[in-house]
Design an enzyme around this catalytic site. Sequence first.
Site, mmCIF file in Angstrom:
data_model
loop_
_atom_site.group_PDB
_atom_site.id
_atom_site.type_symbol
_atom_site.label_atom_id
_atom_site.label_comp_id
_atom_site.label_asym_id
_atom_site.label_seq_id
_atom_site.Cartn_x
_atom_site.Cartn_y
_atom_site.Cartn_z
ATOM 1 N N ARG A 241 48.309 59.270 56.017
ATOM 2 C CA ARG A 241 49.603 59.613 55.436
ATOM 3 C C ARG A 241 49.452 60.927 54.672
ATOM 4 N NH1 ARG A 241 55.062 59.800 55.135
ATOM 5 N NH2 ARG A 241 55.723 60.171 53.000
ATOM 6 N N GLU A 245 52.831 65.541 46.295
ATOM 7 C CA GLU A 245 53.015 64.972 44.963
ATOM 8 C C GLU A 245 54.480 65.015 44.543
ATOM 9 O OE1 GLU A 245 51.061 67.209 41.915
ATOM 10 O OE2 GLU A 245 51.766 69.119 42.683
ATOM 11 N N ASP A 318 62.115 73.705 53.349
ATOM 12 C CA ASP A 318 60.818 73.067 53.088
ATOM 13 C C ASP A 318 59.767 74.156 53.016
ATOM 14 O OD1 ASP A 318 58.496 71.523 53.050
ATOM 15 O OD2 ASP A 318 59.288 70.042 54.447
ATOM 16 N N ARG A 320 56.508 73.612 52.203
ATOM 17 C CA ARG A 320 55.164 73.052 52.232
ATOM 18 C C ARG A 320 54.302 73.671 53.332
ATOM 19 N NH1 ARG A 320 56.754 66.759 52.223
ATOM 20 N NH2 ARG A 320 58.350 67.637 53.628
#
EC number: 3.5.4.25
Length: 386
Positions: A241, A245, A318, A320
Amino acid sequence: MTSPSLAKLTDDLSQPLDQTALRSVDRAIGELRRGDPVLVEDLEGRLALALSVEAVTAEALEELRKSAGAAPVLAVTRPRAVAIGLPGQQAPVVTLALTGGLDADAIHALVDPTRRTSEGPGPTLSVAPAELGTREGAAVALAKLARLLPAAVVAPVRPPRGATAGTWAAKHDLMLVRARDILDYQTHAARTLTLVGDAAVPLVDAENTRVLAFRPPDGGVEHLAIVIGDPSAQDGPALVRLHSECFTGDLLGSLRCDCGDQLRGAIAEIARQGSGIVLYLAQEGRGIGLVNKLRAYQLQDEGFDTVEANEMLGFDADERVYLPAAEMLRQLGFSQVRLLTNNPDKLRQLARCGIEVIDRVPHVFPSNGHNEAYLKTKAERSGHMF
C-alpha cells in the site's frame, strides 16, 4: 517501444549525482521559507532574484528592486493564471506584469484565493515577456518544494562587468542555486534514500511489524516502510500500500477524508493476508503540504471540489511523486508488487519508476457523512475505482 516520459525518467536516473547540488537546493528552500530571496542561475548563466510571494511586503519588494536593479515580475503556475482570468496559457509557468507595477497587496490578491481583500476593481494584468527563461519556472518549483504557495516574485539581475554569479551572491549575502538543480531535485533526492532506522513496532492489528525509516541525502523528512510479517521476493510479489501522510486523517481522525480508514484498513488487511508493506510517504496533502491543504479545505468550504481547490491555489490536482516509493521497494528487494489501491495513477507511476504491478487489490471504505463529496470527486475527477 519506450515512452518519451519513461525515456526521460531513465535518462534522469542515469545522470551522476551531485551532492553539492542537493545541498544547495535544500539550503535555498530554507532561505525561501524564512522569507529571504535566493539567486537563481540558468544554463546560460543568466541570473534572477526570487522571493516567495508569502514573504512579500512593500519593504521586501522595494529591497528586491534595489538589489536586482530591475523591475520584478510575478511568476505563477498555469492553473493559477487560468483561475485569475488568463485562460489559454500554454506554458507551465506564466509571468505577469501589472499596469503601474507590482505592489504587495496586488501580489497577495493574485496568488492567494483564501486571502480576504477589500471590495473594488482588481489589478490590471498583462502577461510579461518570457525573457527570464527557466529562472521563473525554477523559482516556482522551489516554492513548491518549500511547501509554500506556488508562485514567486522574480527580478532579472545583471552583475557588473567582471563579477561572477558567486562573487555577486557573496557580496549580497545570497544563496546561489542553479535552476537545473532545482528542477532535478526530486529525482536525485529519491535516488539516494538511506536506511537510517529499523525497529520492531507491534501494532494493534499487526503485532509482527517493523518500521524502517529512509532519509533523503539533504536531511529532509524521512519516508517510512511499515513492514508487516516477513515478506520475501522469493515468495512472489509483496502486497503493498502506498500511503501519503495525512496529519488530519491519520492522526486526528478527520472525517473530511478517508485517509485514516485507508491506513488502518491496509495494515489490518496485509496482516490478514500474512505479510506485506505499507509505504508511508512524506507528501502531505497530495504533495502540497499541510498549510496548503488547510487552504484547500477553506476553498472546499466555499463550494469548490478537491481538484478545483488545488488548482485555485495554483497546484496540479495531484503533486505527488512515487520515485521514493520505488526506491524503497528496490532496497527492500522487491521489483514486483500487488498494489492495494483504488487509484489507477499509482499503477502507472510505479510502472514508470520500474516497479511492476502484477495485480491491483481494491481498497474501499464506506463514506462517513462528511466525505461524500470528497469521494465523489475522487471517482469522477481522478478516476478512482470504487
